[in-house]
Enzyme design. Sequence first.
Site, PDB file in Angstrom:
ATOM      1  N   ALA A  86      34.822  -4.246 -11.602  1.00 56.85           N
ATOM      2  CA  ALA A  86      33.829  -4.323 -12.790  1.00 56.85           C
ATOM      3  C   ALA A  86      32.418  -3.447 -13.168  1.00 56.85           C
ATOM      4  O   ALA A  86      32.181  -2.487 -13.031  1.00 56.85           O
ATOM      5  CB  ALA A  86      33.753  -5.858 -13.190  1.00 56.85           C
ATOM      6  N   GLY A 123      30.258  -1.531  -9.549  1.00 58.89           N
ATOM      7  CA  GLY A 123      29.706  -0.623  -8.120  1.00 58.89           C
ATOM      8  C   GLY A 123      31.213   0.521  -7.921  1.00 58.89           C
ATOM      9  O   GLY A 123      31.876   0.351  -8.563  1.00 58.89           O
ATOM     10  N   ILE A 124      31.427  -0.107  -6.417  1.00 57.50           N
ATOM     11  CA  ILE A 124      32.179   0.539  -5.885  1.00 57.50           C
ATOM     12  C   ILE A 124      33.806   0.492  -5.894  1.00 57.50           C
ATOM     13  O   ILE A 124      34.466   1.690  -6.537  1.00 57.50           O
ATOM     14  CB  ILE A 124      32.505   0.428  -4.300  1.00 57.50           C
ATOM     15  CG1 ILE A 124      31.364   0.990  -3.419  1.00 57.50           C
ATOM     16  CG2 ILE A 124      33.433   1.154  -3.464  1.00 57.50           C
ATOM     17  CD1 ILE A 124      31.086   0.174  -2.440  1.00 57.50           C
ATOM     18  N   GLY A 125      34.042  -0.785  -7.150  1.00 52.26           N
ATOM     19  CA  GLY A 125      35.601  -0.873  -7.065  1.00 52.26           C
ATOM     20  C   GLY A 125      35.780  -0.841  -8.654  1.00 52.26           C
ATOM     21  O   GLY A 125      36.802   0.253  -8.679  1.00 52.26           O
ATOM     22  N   TYR A 149      28.185 -12.017   6.945  1.00 51.71           N
ATOM     23  CA  TYR A 149      28.403 -10.793   6.386  1.00 51.71           C
ATOM     24  C   TYR A 149      29.254  -9.762   7.219  1.00 51.71           C
ATOM     25  O   TYR A 149      30.575  -9.518   6.561  1.00 51.71           O
ATOM     26  CB  TYR A 149      27.114 -10.046   5.601  1.00 51.71           C
ATOM     27  CG  TYR A 149      27.881  -8.789   4.620  1.00 51.71           C
ATOM     28  CD1 TYR A 149      28.534  -9.362   3.900  1.00 51.71           C
ATOM     29  CD2 TYR A 149      27.952  -7.959   5.446  1.00 51.71           C
ATOM     30  CE1 TYR A 149      29.285  -7.715   2.752  1.00 51.71           C
ATOM     31  CE2 TYR A 149      28.250  -7.078   4.219  1.00 51.71           C
ATOM     32  CZ  TYR A 149      29.046  -6.383   3.209  1.00 51.71           C
ATOM     33  OH  TYR A 149      29.285  -5.774   2.937  1.00 51.71           O
TER      34      TYR A 149
HETATM   35  N1  LIG Z   1      27.320  -1.165  -1.442  1.00 47.54           N
HETATM   36  C1  LIG Z   1      27.487  -1.052  -0.170  1.00 47.54           C
HETATM   37  O1  LIG Z   1      26.882  -0.526   0.696  1.00 47.54           O
HETATM   38  C2  LIG Z   1      28.396  -1.409   0.721  1.00 47.54           C
HETATM   39  C3  LIG Z   1      28.898  -1.125   2.214  1.00 47.54           C
HETATM   40  C4  LIG Z   1      29.740  -1.471   2.850  1.00 47.54           C
HETATM   41  C5  LIG Z   1      30.884  -1.985   2.062  1.00 47.54           C
HETATM   42  N2  LIG Z   1      30.317  -1.978   0.729  1.00 47.54           N
HETATM   43  C6  LIG Z   1      31.262  -3.857   0.184  1.00 47.54           C
HETATM   44  O2  LIG Z   1      32.109  -3.148  -1.350  1.00 47.54           O
HETATM   45  C7  LIG Z   1      32.694  -4.100  -1.647  1.00 47.54           C
HETATM   46  C8  LIG Z   1      32.107  -3.886  -3.333  1.00 47.54           C
HETATM   47  O3  LIG Z   1      30.785  -4.178  -3.600  1.00 47.54           O
HETATM   48  P1  LIG Z   1      29.984  -3.272  -4.299  1.00 47.54           P
HETATM   49  O4  LIG Z   1      28.540  -2.147  -3.394  1.00 47.54           O
HETATM   50  O5  LIG Z   1      30.270  -2.480  -5.216  1.00 47.54           O
HETATM   51  O6  LIG Z   1      29.050  -4.253  -5.054  1.00 47.54           O
HETATM   52  P2  LIG Z   1      28.627  -4.729  -6.206  1.00 47.54           P
HETATM   53  O7  LIG Z   1      28.505  -6.230  -5.717  1.00 47.54           O
HETATM   54  O8  LIG Z   1      28.415  -3.487  -7.347  1.00 47.54           O
HETATM   55  O9  LIG Z   1      30.686  -4.978  -6.396  1.00 47.54           O
HETATM   56  C9  LIG Z   1      31.391  -6.469  -6.382  1.00 47.54           C
HETATM   57  C10 LIG Z   1      32.450  -6.816  -7.105  1.00 47.54           C
HETATM   58  O10 LIG Z   1      33.026  -7.770  -7.360  1.00 47.54           O
HETATM   59  C11 LIG Z   1      32.594  -9.019  -7.475  1.00 47.54           C
HETATM   60  N3  LIG Z   1      33.149  -9.992  -7.294  1.00 47.54           N
HETATM   61  C12 LIG Z   1      31.896 -10.941  -6.340  1.00 47.54           C
HETATM   62  N4  LIG Z   1      32.960 -12.161  -6.348  1.00 47.54           N
HETATM   63  C13 LIG Z   1      34.275 -11.877  -6.923  1.00 47.54           C
HETATM   64  C14 LIG Z   1      34.997 -12.751  -6.494  1.00 47.54           C
HETATM   65  N5  LIG Z   1      35.162 -14.490  -6.338  1.00 47.54           N
HETATM   66  N6  LIG Z   1      36.100 -12.591  -7.927  1.00 47.54           N
HETATM   67  C15 LIG Z   1      36.673 -11.424  -8.008  1.00 47.54           C
HETATM   68  N7  LIG Z   1      35.701 -10.789  -7.871  1.00 47.54           N
HETATM   69  C16 LIG Z   1      34.106 -10.609  -7.389  1.00 47.54           C
HETATM   70  C17 LIG Z   1      31.582  -8.711  -8.261  1.00 47.54           C
HETATM   71  O11 LIG Z   1      31.223  -8.974  -9.909  1.00 47.54           O
HETATM   72  C18 LIG Z   1      31.403  -7.148  -8.552  1.00 47.54           C
HETATM   73  O12 LIG Z   1      32.569  -6.600  -9.448  1.00 47.54           O
HETATM   74  C19 LIG Z   1      32.143  -5.045  -1.597  1.00 47.54           C
HETATM   75  O13 LIG Z   1      33.324  -5.831   0.178  1.00 47.54           O
HETATM   76  C20 LIG Z   1      31.229  -4.812  -0.163  1.00 47.54           C
HETATM   77  O14 LIG Z   1      30.809  -6.133   0.821  1.00 47.54           O
HETATM   78  C21 LIG Z   1      29.471  -1.929   0.363  1.00 47.54           C
END
Ligand SMILES: NC(=O)c1ccc[n+]([C@@H]2O[C@H](COP(=O)([O-])OP(=O)(O)OC[C@H]3O[C@@H](n4cnc5c(N)ncnc54)[C@H](O)[C@@H]3O)[C@@H](O)[C@H]2O)c1
Length: 256
Positions: free
Chosen positions: A14, A16-18, A152
């Site tokens: 919904a 960020g990266i997804g 984490y």
């Molecule tokens: N942003 C960074 O710097 C970074 C770096 C390395 C890895 N990551 C990883 O990338 C992935 C995406 O993170 P992001 O940075 O886009 O953060 P984000 O917070 O923007 O997105 C995370 C998404 O996961 C959803 N989510 C949370 N709990 C959930 C659940 N129980 N069931 C289903 N959905 C759920 C949230 O609603 C949100 O839409 C994560 O696994 C994060 O650990 C991010």
Amino acid sequence: MEVKGRIALVTGAATGIGKSYAEELLNQGAKGVAICDINGEEGEKLYHTLASRHSKDRVLFCQCDVTDYLQFEDTFKTVIATFGHIDIVVNNAGIMNDRFWELEVDINLNGVIRGTLLAQRFMGIDKGGRGGVVLNTASNVGFNPYVSCPIYSATKAAIVSLTRAFGDQYHVGLTGVKIMAICPGATKSNLVRDVGKQLLYPRYEDAWRRDTASSTYQTPEHVAKSLVQILANGKSGSVWLVESGQPPKEITFSKH
Ligand SMILES: NC(=O)c1ccc[n+]([C@@H]2O[C@H](COP(=O)([O-])OP(=O)(O)OC[C@H]3O[C@@H](n4cnc5c(N)ncnc54)[C@H](O)[C@@H]3O)[C@@H](O)[C@H]2O)c1
């Protein structure tokens, strides 16, 4: 695997990266993309945006909490009922909050395990499926742990090991499901909103500043373009670092 004509399920899609993954997969010609997220409001919003941009036949939103096995299983069933089958699963949902570490482990690690097992079950050639690819989201901290967020970091290291073991040819031979990991470095998103409340103790903030001092934040769009390259070129069991806006770099591991 080329994305064109494929069906993809993306968790945590919904925001960020997804969200960028979902957009990029559609831009690259995916036949169907299921946005799966616990956040119904943002998920519905993205569904409407992408449906009007690409066609509502190519997009689906499923409210799904990856900590809830039955809900996650139902999501796989709904995606298959809608699009016919699944080719690509991106286990991306995650949080960074060592203060709620049991929830963090349940989302980041157990959620990825659930998603991987469900992919093997619903896509496995041994279960009547067509095979496919799973892309698990780890992090640069999965092999270079941050001192400031040990739990984490541990969830991400475990995802790397899970992917290397399940990605081995032994399992691919059994299931026809290839498994790879993407390890983004610092990326602009909502993951870190108020770091003082996300570390186990506020006093770890000085360690956080040291851990992140040399970070260069990349865009989620860059990570999404890298995902497509990894899907196209990566071998099962491979682990890819995507950092500082650079092209994906395969991480090698030596046996000790
Ligand atoms: N942003 C960074 O710097 C970074 C770096 C390395 C890895 N990551 C990883 O990338 C992935 C995406 O993170 P992001 O940075 O886009 O953060 P984000 O917070 O923007 O997105 C995370 C998404 O996961 C959803 N989510 C949370 N709990 C959930 C659940 N129980 N069931 C289903 N959905 C759920 C949230 O609603 C949100 O839409 C994560 O696994 C994060 O650990 C991010």
